[in-house]
Design a protein around this motif. Structure first.
Motif, PDB file in Angstrom:
ATOM      1  N   SER A  14      49.471  -9.723  31.765  1.00 34.53           N
ATOM      2  CA  SER A  14      50.189  -9.642  33.049  1.00 34.53           C
ATOM      3  C   SER A  14      49.468  -8.658  33.953  1.00 34.53           C
ATOM      4  O   SER A  14      48.686  -7.826  33.484  1.00 34.53           O
ATOM      5  CB  SER A  14      51.642  -9.206  32.836  1.00 34.53           C
ATOM      6  N   ARG A  15      49.720  -8.788  35.258  1.00 33.54           N
ATOM      7  CA  ARG A  15      49.078  -7.889  36.218  1.00 33.54           C
ATOM      8  C   ARG A  15      50.032  -6.755  36.570  1.00 33.54           C
ATOM      9  O   ARG A  15      51.243  -6.965  36.639  1.00 33.54           O
ATOM     10  CB  ARG A  15      48.687  -8.652  37.485  1.00 33.54           C
ATOM     11  N   PRO A  16      49.492  -5.563  36.773  1.00 26.10           N
ATOM     12  CA  PRO A  16      50.369  -4.408  37.046  1.00 26.10           C
ATOM     13  C   PRO A  16      51.100  -4.569  38.385  1.00 26.10           C
ATOM     14  O   PRO A  16      50.520  -5.034  39.361  1.00 26.10           O
ATOM     15  CB  PRO A  16      49.386  -3.235  37.130  1.00 26.10           C
ATOM     16  N   GLN A  17      52.355  -4.207  38.386  1.00 25.47           N
ATOM     17  CA  GLN A  17      53.087  -3.998  39.635  1.00 25.47           C
ATOM     18  C   GLN A  17      53.187  -2.485  39.777  1.00 25.47           C
ATOM     19  O   GLN A  17      54.058  -1.865  39.186  1.00 25.47           O
ATOM     20  CB  GLN A  17      54.488  -4.614  39.570  1.00 25.47           C
ATOM     21  N   GLY A  18      52.293  -1.891  40.534  1.00 34.22           N
ATOM     22  CA  GLY A  18      52.218  -0.432  40.557  1.00 34.22           C
ATOM     23  C   GLY A  18      51.288   0.046  39.451  1.00 34.22           C
ATOM     24  O   GLY A  18      50.159  -0.440  39.343  1.00 34.22           O
ATOM     25  N   ALA A  19      51.748   0.976  38.654  1.00 31.87           N
ATOM     26  CA  ALA A  19      50.890   1.556  37.626  1.00 31.87           C
ATOM     27  C   ALA A  19      50.599   0.559  36.513  1.00 31.87           C
ATOM     28  O   ALA A  19      51.457  -0.225  36.118  1.00 31.87           O
ATOM     29  CB  ALA A  19      51.551   2.803  37.048  1.00 31.87           C
ATOM     30  N   ALA A  20      49.351   0.596  36.019  1.00 36.13           N
ATOM     31  CA  ALA A  20      49.006  -0.205  34.843  1.00 36.13           C
ATOM     32  C   ALA A  20      49.750   0.359  33.631  1.00 36.13           C
ATOM     33  O   ALA A  20      49.992   1.553  33.532  1.00 36.13           O
ATOM     34  CB  ALA A  20      47.496  -0.135  34.604  1.00 36.13           C
ATOM     35  N   SER A  21      50.131  -0.529  32.732  1.00 36.73           N
ATOM     36  CA  SER A  21      50.851  -0.067  31.543  1.00 36.73           C
ATOM     37  C   SER A  21      50.368  -0.817  30.321  1.00 36.73           C
ATOM     38  O   SER A  21      49.720  -1.871  30.420  1.00 36.73           O
ATOM     39  CB  SER A  21      52.361  -0.233  31.738  1.00 36.73           C
ATOM     40  N   VAL A  22      50.712  -0.293  29.153  1.00 36.90           N
ATOM     41  CA  VAL A  22      50.289  -0.946  27.914  1.00 36.90           C
ATOM     42  C   VAL A  22      50.909  -2.336  27.789  1.00 36.90           C
ATOM     43  O   VAL A  22      50.371  -3.207  27.096  1.00 36.90           O
ATOM     44  CB  VAL A  22      50.652  -0.090  26.680  1.00 36.90           C
ATOM     45  N   ASP A  23      52.009  -2.556  28.488  1.00 43.80           N
ATOM     46  CA  ASP A  23      52.656  -3.874  28.434  1.00 43.80           C
ATOM     47  C   ASP A  23      51.838  -4.967  29.106  1.00 43.80           C
ATOM     48  O   ASP A  23      52.145  -6.149  28.964  1.00 43.80           O
ATOM     49  CB  ASP A  23      54.040  -3.818  29.088  1.00 43.80           C
ATOM     50  N   ASN A  24      50.824  -4.577  29.881  1.00 39.35           N
ATOM     51  CA  ASN A  24      49.970  -5.587  30.497  1.00 39.35           C
ATOM     52  C   ASN A  24      49.015  -6.219  29.479  1.00 39.35           C
ATOM     53  O   ASN A  24      48.331  -7.186  29.796  1.00 39.35           O
ATOM     54  CB  ASN A  24      49.149  -4.967  31.644  1.00 39.35           C
ATOM     55  N   PHE A  25      48.966  -5.640  28.284  1.00 35.01           N
ATOM     56  CA  PHE A  25      48.009  -6.099  27.273  1.00 35.01           C
ATOM     57  C   PHE A  25      48.742  -6.627  26.033  1.00 35.01           C
ATOM     58  O   PHE A  25      49.896  -6.271  25.769  1.00 35.01           O
ATOM     59  CB  PHE A  25      47.100  -4.934  26.850  1.00 35.01           C
ATOM     60  N   ARG A  26      48.051  -7.462  25.270  1.00 38.13           N
ATOM     61  CA  ARG A  26      48.615  -7.910  23.988  1.00 38.13           C
ATOM     62  C   ARG A  26      47.483  -8.065  22.967  1.00 38.13           C
ATOM     63  O   ARG A  26      46.409  -8.584  23.302  1.00 38.13           O
ATOM     64  CB  ARG A  26      49.349  -9.242  24.153  1.00 38.13           C
ATOM     65  N   LEU A  27      47.742  -7.608  21.766  1.00 39.57           N
ATOM     66  CA  LEU A  27      46.783  -7.758  20.667  1.00 39.57           C
ATOM     67  C   LEU A  27      47.024  -9.101  19.991  1.00 39.57           C
ATOM     68  O   LEU A  27      48.169  -9.435  19.660  1.00 39.57           O
ATOM     69  CB  LEU A  27      46.976  -6.627  19.663  1.00 39.57           C
ATOM     70  N   VAL A  28      45.957  -9.874  19.796  1.00 37.33           N
ATOM     71  CA  VAL A  28      46.097 -11.156  19.086  1.00 37.33           C
ATOM     72  C   VAL A  28      45.022 -11.247  18.007  1.00 37.33           C
ATOM     73  O   VAL A  28      44.004 -10.544  18.049  1.00 37.33           O
ATOM     74  CB  VAL A  28      45.951 -12.364  20.042  1.00 37.33           C
ATOM     75  N   GLU A  29      45.252 -12.119  17.070  1.00 35.50           N
ATOM     76  CA  GLU A  29      44.242 -12.402  16.045  1.00 35.50           C
ATOM     77  C   GLU A  29      43.808 -13.840  16.207  1.00 35.50           C
ATOM     78  O   GLU A  29      44.642 -14.742  16.297  1.00 35.50           O
ATOM     79  CB  GLU A  29      44.826 -12.161  14.656  1.00 35.50           C
TER      80      GLU A  29
END
Lengths: 332, 332
Positions: free
Chosen positions: B12-27
């Motif tokens: 996802s793209r940040p709305q305001g500050a970038a956060s760890v929720d913008n990323f996801r770990l996958v295998e």
């Protein structure tokens, strides 16, 4: 010959907007010429936005105009008395003679001019400092390529009108920004701009977008503030910005620039310049500009105030955009 | 060898500050190599401020990072499998392999590196993109002369630390701006800056004045906002400004610049740049930087996050200035 010189002094510095009260008209006896001097009867005085900067004592490229001295400024006139070996009575000259009827000079910075093909007053504008300013900023900073879009603010003014016409001669799309429909019409119909945006119409952003469908490659900035900000937001990658003037900020608190990130994201070059620091290009630039005027390929317009007494009001009016083209004062 | 690749996607793209929720770990299962490809086991990932720009889809010099794809980024690692004639198993390489444990490449933009005299991770920092960024902005835009004063923001960071040290080697006065007394002490005591101003101390204007008694001739800007504004106000005539980053504005609304008039009054040149557009200077710059590191004339510091999982938090921390020197992720 009269022994009295009428002069306009700067007597106070503006708090906020410049006003006619900052100036005073005085009559001063003319001192006899010393050896190596000559006297010029000024015919036209030049009024220019840079003078507003000199009225303040803030940090700038030029020293402030001293109080209680004759206001600085370029003028054209005729030598009426001479003890100088290179200047003779009858010579037409341009120099920094100041806001007064008679200038006294030792020849420093004075150039003889020929009014056979180019009118005398043009040496204060299109074939003078404003013209060379346009030439330098466009050719040496923006360096336009055919097909590029060049935006210039204060498009109907002494500098902007030359920028747009030179851009057209270079094969560019020339887009002006000016205040009011009359100035915009003049830019398009008389000067040959491809488009001109009226910033007073209240749709600056939308109108500039429409006028620059391919973005902006070169910006010649005379105004600053919202006009500058809006143009910056339209800049293409590797755009060039010649920062020539900030007339909108002379009187007021600085208008902040919001489009700062564009400098980075579009990899822009912004360059401030003062044409007096580039004297090497003046002869070539003046020759080209004079030739274009003589061939009627370069148009210009003047607003003429009559008489020395009218100079302060004309100057304040120019700062508020009431002039149309180059503002001069014709001495009578 | 494992057939699974652990990767971090932008989801996802940040709305305001970038956060760890913008990323996801996958295998993800590793696909077999095609002819002409090779596979790299990444040892270190590079985290850089420019990545924040890629997370948004606003107009910039680079295309936005696509959603649901592996986050872009430089990495160093070792070739572990190859069907490419020029890259063999065991080669150490640097390239844009992304936030993942294994990169697959056809060799485009990949360089073999020698970790005998320069540690592997340094190729992501001082002898990599950040180092070359410092080199280009300083040498090609600011072009410092001995005796001049150079100010660099984010002075203890991967780019700023190199700018200051190269400025010192060029005989200049190097003044840093950094956040907090520890970073400032490091800039002066370890890196050899002449002074470093702590912008968090609340006296930015006064402290920068004291640190630059002769004004500022060159500004290398990594931060933007108030830090940039304050430096601009100190610029000397004909100063040069390399606009490299605006980390303060990535997350927020743009901070307006108030010192716009200085561009004109001091005849400044401001130039934004992106080092990937100047590939011609990379070989020379990297050679010089590598030599200086090997001779211990160029110091650097790293903040190391451990494990791929730690990358998002380390990235967000870096945007908030929690790193010290170059931020990297060591894969385990």
């Amino acid at each position: 010959m009269t022994a009295i010189n009428r002069q306009i002094l700067l007597v106070s510095r503006p708090q906020g907007a410049a006003s006619v009260d900052n100036f005073r008209l005085v009559e001063t006896p003319l001192a006899p010429l010393a050896d190596g001097q000559f006297r010029v009867r000024n015919h036209y005085l030049s009024l220019d936005p840079y003078m507003r900067g000199r009225m303040s004592d803030s940090k700038s490229y030029a020293k402030p105009q001293p109080l209680d001295e004759v206001m600085i400024g370029g003028a054209v006139g005729e030598v009426v008395e001479s003890k100088h070996r290179s200047f003779a009575v009858g010579d037409k000259v341009v120099g920094v003679f100041g806001w007064q009827e008679y200038g006294t000079s030792d020849g420093y910075g004075v150039t003889k001019i020929d009014d056979a093909r180019v009118p005398l007053s043009a040496y204060l504008g299109v074939v003078g400092m404003p013209g060379v300013t346009a030439w330098y900023g466009l050719n040496r900073i923006i360096a336009p390529q055919a097909g590029e879009t060049i935006v210039v603010s204060a498009a109907s003014g002494a500098v902007g009108s030359v920028v747009g016409q030179l851009a057209k001669l270079a094969g560019c799309r020339a887009v002006g920004i000016a205040g009011g429909p009359e100035k915009c019409r003049y830019a398009v119909e008389t000067l040959g701009f491809d488009a001109c945006v009226d910033y007073k119409a209240g749709r600056l952003h939308e109108d500039l977008d429409s006028a620059t469908p391919n973005g902006v490659d070169g910006c010649f900035e005379n105004v600053g503030g919202a006009v500058f900000d809006t143009t910056l937001a339209r800049m293409n990658a590797h755009g060039r910005v010649a920062v020539c003037g900030m007339i909108s900020r002379y009187d007021a608190k600085p208008v902040p620039l919001t489009q700062v990130g564009v400098i980075l994201t579009q990899r822009l070059v912004l360059q401030g310049f003062v044409v007096y620091e580039h004297l090497d290009i003046w002869p070539d630039a003046l020759k080209q500009l004079g030739e274009l005027v003589a061939q009627q390929k370069l148009h210009y317009r003047e607003t003429v105030a009559l008489g020395l007494d009218a100079a302060p009001q004309a100057f304040v009016g120019m700062l508020n955009g009431q002039n149309f083209g180059k503002q001069i004062v014709k001495l009578i």
